[in-house]
Design a protein around this motif. Structure first.
Motif, PDB file in Angstrom:
ATOM      1  N   MET A   1       0.838  -1.190   0.000  1.00  0.00           N
ATOM      2  CA  MET A   1       0.000   0.000   0.000  1.00  0.00           C
ATOM      3  C   MET A   1       0.877   1.246   0.000  1.00  0.00           C
ATOM      4  N   VAL A   2       0.394   2.299  -0.658  1.00  0.00           N
ATOM      5  CA  VAL A   2       1.164   3.547  -0.748  1.00  0.00           C
ATOM      6  C   VAL A   2       1.024   4.282   0.578  1.00  0.00           C
ATOM      7  N   MET A   3       1.972   3.991   1.466  1.00  0.00           N
ATOM      8  CA  MET A   3       1.945   4.520   2.829  1.00  0.00           C
ATOM      9  C   MET A   3       3.316   5.078   3.200  1.00  0.00           C
ATOM     10  N   LEU A   4       3.381   5.721   4.382  1.00  0.00           N
ATOM     11  CA  LEU A   4       4.656   6.251   4.858  1.00  0.00           C
ATOM     12  C   LEU A   4       5.697   5.153   5.044  1.00  0.00           C
ATOM     13  N   GLU A   5       5.267   3.938   5.355  1.00  0.00           N
ATOM     14  CA  GLU A   5       6.229   2.858   5.526  1.00  0.00           C
ATOM     15  C   GLU A   5       6.990   2.602   4.235  1.00  0.00           C
ATOM     16  N   GLY A   6       6.335   2.806   3.083  1.00  0.00           N
ATOM     17  CA  GLY A   6       7.027   2.667   1.804  1.00  0.00           C
ATOM     18  C   GLY A   6       8.131   3.697   1.641  1.00  0.00           C
ATOM     19  N   CYS A   7       7.940   4.884   2.195  1.00  0.00           N
ATOM     20  CA  CYS A   7       8.990   5.909   2.158  1.00  0.00           C
ATOM     21  C   CYS A   7      10.231   5.426   2.891  1.00  0.00           C
ATOM     22  N   LEU A   8      10.021   4.838   4.065  1.00  0.00           N
ATOM     23  CA  LEU A   8      11.155   4.341   4.853  1.00  0.00           C
ATOM     24  C   LEU A   8      11.808   3.140   4.173  1.00  0.00           C
ATOM     25  N   ALA A   9      10.984   2.239   3.641  1.00  0.00           N
ATOM     26  CA  ALA A   9      11.522   1.036   3.008  1.00  0.00           C
ATOM     27  C   ALA A   9      12.346   1.378   1.774  1.00  0.00           C
ATOM     28  N   SER A  10      11.859   2.303   0.938  1.00  0.00           N
ATOM     29  CA  SER A  10      12.582   2.655  -0.280  1.00  0.00           C
ATOM     30  C   SER A  10      13.854   3.435   0.035  1.00  0.00           C
ATOM     31  N   ALA A  11      13.816   4.298   1.053  1.00  0.00           N
ATOM     32  CA  ALA A  11      15.034   5.025   1.453  1.00  0.00           C
ATOM     33  C   ALA A  11      16.075   4.065   2.008  1.00  0.00           C
ATOM     34  N   THR A  12      15.624   3.080   2.783  1.00  0.00           N
ATOM     35  CA  THR A  12      16.549   2.077   3.316  1.00  0.00           C
ATOM     36  C   THR A  12      17.178   1.266   2.200  1.00  0.00           C
ATOM     37  N   ARG A  13      16.394   0.972   1.150  1.00  0.00           N
ATOM     38  CA  ARG A  13      16.920   0.217   0.009  1.00  0.00           C
ATOM     39  C   ARG A  13      18.074   0.968  -0.652  1.00  0.00           C
ATOM     40  N   VAL A  14      17.915   2.270  -0.865  1.00  0.00           N
ATOM     41  CA  VAL A  14      18.976   3.066  -1.481  1.00  0.00           C
ATOM     42  C   VAL A  14      20.182   3.137  -0.549  1.00  0.00           C
ATOM     43  N   ALA A  15      19.930   3.323   0.745  1.00  0.00           N
ATOM     44  CA  ALA A  15      21.041   3.379   1.700  1.00  0.00           C
ATOM     45  C   ALA A  15      21.838   2.077   1.691  1.00  0.00           C
ATOM     46  N   ASN A  16      21.153   0.954   1.639  1.00  0.00           N
ATOM     47  CA  ASN A  16      21.842  -0.337   1.592  1.00  0.00           C
ATOM     48  C   ASN A  16      22.669  -0.477   0.320  1.00  0.00           C
ATOM     49  N   ALA A  17      22.108  -0.013  -0.809  1.00  0.00           N
ATOM     50  CA  ALA A  17      22.831  -0.112  -2.072  1.00  0.00           C
ATOM     51  C   ALA A  17      24.097   0.741  -2.062  1.00  0.00           C
ATOM     52  N   LEU A  18      24.064   1.860  -1.343  1.00  0.00           N
ATOM     53  CA  LEU A  18      25.227   2.741  -1.245  1.00  0.00           C
ATOM     54  C   LEU A  18      26.087   2.424  -0.019  1.00  0.00           C
ATOM     55  N   ASP A  19      25.751   1.342   0.656  1.00  0.00           N
ATOM     56  CA  ASP A  19      26.520   0.862   1.820  1.00  0.00           C
ATOM     57  C   ASP A  19      26.581   1.916   2.922  1.00  0.00           C
ATOM     58  N   VAL A  20      25.401   2.474   3.231  1.00  0.00           N
ATOM     59  CA  VAL A  20      25.297   3.481   4.284  1.00  0.00           C
ATOM     60  C   VAL A  20      24.427   2.929   5.403  1.00  0.00           C
ATOM     61  N   GLU A  21      24.881   3.099   6.624  1.00  0.00           N
ATOM     62  CA  GLU A  21      24.163   2.598   7.789  1.00  0.00           C
ATOM     63  C   GLU A  21      22.935   3.453   8.080  1.00  0.00           C
ATOM     64  N   VAL A  22      21.781   2.805   8.311  1.00  0.00           N
ATOM     65  CA  VAL A  22      20.563   3.501   8.712  1.00  0.00           C
ATOM     66  C   VAL A  22      20.521   3.504  10.237  1.00  0.00           C
ATOM     67  N   PRO A  23      20.640   4.664  10.877  1.00  0.00           N
ATOM     68  CA  PRO A  23      20.845   4.700  12.336  1.00  0.00           C
ATOM     69  C   PRO A  23      19.766   4.029  13.150  1.00  0.00           C
ATOM     70  N   TRP A  24      18.486   4.172  12.768  1.00  0.00           N
ATOM     71  CA  TRP A  24      17.419   3.603  13.580  1.00  0.00           C
ATOM     72  C   TRP A  24      17.166   2.119  13.308  1.00  0.00           C
ATOM     73  N   MET A  25      17.898   1.539  12.338  1.00  0.00           N
ATOM     74  CA  MET A  25      17.747   0.131  12.064  1.00  0.00           C
ATOM     75  C   MET A  25      18.823  -0.703  12.747  1.00  0.00           C
ATOM     76  N   LYS A  26      19.681  -0.057  13.543  1.00  0.00           N
ATOM     77  CA  LYS A  26      20.681  -0.801  14.297  1.00  0.00           C
ATOM     78  C   LYS A  26      19.995  -1.718  15.308  1.00  0.00           C
ATOM     79  N   SER A  27      20.631  -2.825  15.603  1.00  0.00           N
ATOM     80  CA  SER A  27      20.110  -3.712  16.643  1.00  0.00           C
ATOM     81  C   SER A  27      20.235  -3.009  17.986  1.00  0.00           C
ATOM     82  N   SER A  28      19.171  -3.116  18.795  1.00  0.00           N
ATOM     83  CA  SER A  28      19.199  -2.434  20.088  1.00  0.00           C
ATOM     84  C   SER A  28      20.131  -3.184  21.032  1.00  0.00           C
TER      85      SER A  28
END
Length: 452
Positions: free
Chosen positions: A425-452
């Protein structure tokens, strides 16, 4: 030797654009310089929202998020993790959904639903006898639990599993869901989430809605306390941006990507970047990026209005009935009625905000212009069986024997992000998922996705 910093252009300052900009700017290895372009004169995540003005004092008071941007447990894992990382507080409003048909000047409810499991049994609408109400409740319970069971145990057909994409229309026919329930309950409630006509909603891939229903089943819904501008403030700290810049073309020039834009004075400018990230709607992507012009034309979009006003004429009787029956403790927040009025295959939602203002989204009936305070128009990206296949092809992995002319996300260092840039569904979660995809492709750490 230290490698030179990569130059990145991000086009669009909605949630997806601001998120990927923040991630790249805060790369622990400091490899990126980020330049953000926005055609409006302000950042767009909060640009459609409105600050109420007290009619007596003239002072500005509460901020209204337009659209509301509610989110639920079970579906918005990345969004919640980001909010928690920034210390963004959110609450669980006591929404009351009054479903009605606009057959006259008044919206008389035929059912009143209380969300977040705080009102059992449901309220009885005025004008509906006890017998009629009990029959309606029993009928609704049977249909609701049948549909819920199907969502968990009857998997929709998809192009990947069955060779053809099943639409919502085909799915409800296959599971024999009664048309009365579909027309009076399923479509009004879901169209308020998707902000589109019932006909357009029936063309959605069935897997989208079934997955959403399954993951949000008996989950709480939340809204950001104080408004989404708090999120925008956090994401835009130290942001280098150019406002009033309308990007006209994005094209590959050798190993670089050239961005051409016009400023508010109409002057044209161009600059080369190592990467360009498009955080805009499909119609804009097709207009400025030639390789996706044909594909983006098949992704449906619609213009939607949200109107802030104080015209209570249509919902007055229903509202008074709801408030007479509601009760809450001193430590509890007041309920917030949302009147979902349907007519001619469309549903408008009228949110009674605690500030005593009304917010009508996707209006289908006239509103007294003298009582309108503010109107915002935004583009809503819709889904269809065909567009799901296009989006999945763009973001899927390339097979070894696939033709090279099929453009994939990241080809030529051009990337797409947005609520529509994922399989769901076209939701805000898609914004986060697609941004994370680009960050992963560029080998950049997503700060809030770190293991607690």
């Amino acid at each position: 030797m230290t490698s030179p910093r990569q130059q990145v252009a991000v086009i669009g300052t909605g949630m997806a654009g601001l998120v990927i900009s923040y991630i790249l700017r805060n790369d622990p290895r400091g490899r990126f310089d980020v330049q953000v372009f926005e055609k409006q004169d302000k950042l767009s995540l909060d640009s459609a929202s409105h600050t109420l003005t007290d009619s007596k004092t003239g002072e500005k008071s509460e901020r209204l998020d337009l659209p509301m941007r509610a989110f639920a447990d079970g579906y918005y894992e990345s969004l919640r993790r980001m909010y928690d990382y920034f210390g963004i507080t959110y609450g669980s409003p006591r929404f009351i959904y009054a479903l009605s048909t606009l057959s006259n000047a008044q919206a008389d409810p035929y059912f009143i639903h209380s969300s977040n499991n705080h009102q059992l049994p449901p309220l009885r609408p005025n004008g509906l006898s006890w017998i009629s109400w009990l029959i309606e409740v029993c009928y609704l319970a049977v249909c609701y639990y049948w549909f819920t069971a199907c969502c968990f145990f009857v998997t929709p057909h998809t192009a990947e599993s069955a060779g053809t994409e099943e639409t919502l229309r085909q799915y409800v026919d296959r599971i024999r869901l009664p048309q009365y329930y579909v027309a009076n309950y399923l479509l009004p409630l879901m169209s308020s989430v998707t902000t589109c006509s019932h006909e357009a909603l029936m063309d959605f891939p069935a897997v989208d809605l079934v997955d959403y229903e399954r993951r949000t089943f008996r989950q709480k819904h939340y809204t950001v306390l104080g408004g989404v501008h708090r999120v925008q403030t956090k994401l835009s700290e130290n942001l280098t941006h150019t406002l009033g810049a309308k990007v006209t073309t994005v094209e590959n020039v050798g190993t670089k990507v050239q961005v051409t834009w016009t400023n508010i004075d109409g002057q044209s400018n161009s600059r080369l970047f190592d990467h360009v990230i498009l955080g805009v709607t499909p119609d804009v992507v097709g207009a400025i990026f030639q390789p996706l012009r044909t594909a983006m034309a098949a992704v449906p979009t619609a213009k939607v209005q949200s109107v802030v006003h104080r015209d209570f004429s249509r919902i007055l009787n229903a509202s008074q009935s709801i408030w007479k029956q509601m009760s809450w403790g001193s430590g509890e927040s007041a309920p917030q009625p949302i009147h979902m009025c349907s007519k001619d295959g469309a549903t408008e939602s009228i949110h009674e905000h605690p500030s005593s203002a009304l917010i009508t989204t996707y209006p289908i009936a006239p509103i007294d212009p003298e009582k309108v305070e503010y109107t915002a128009t935004f583009t809503r990206v819709l889904r269809s069986a065909a567009s799901r296949q296009i989006v999945n092809r763009i973001f899927g992995r390339r097979s070894a024997d696939e033709k090279s002319q099929l453009w994939r996300n990241g080809d030529g260092n051009v990337w797409l992000v947005g609520g529509w840039c994922w399989d769901g569904m076209v939701m805000l979660e898609g914004c986060l998922a697609s941004a994370t995809r680009v960050a992963n492709a560029l080998d950049v750490e997503v700060p809030w996705m770190k293991s607690s």
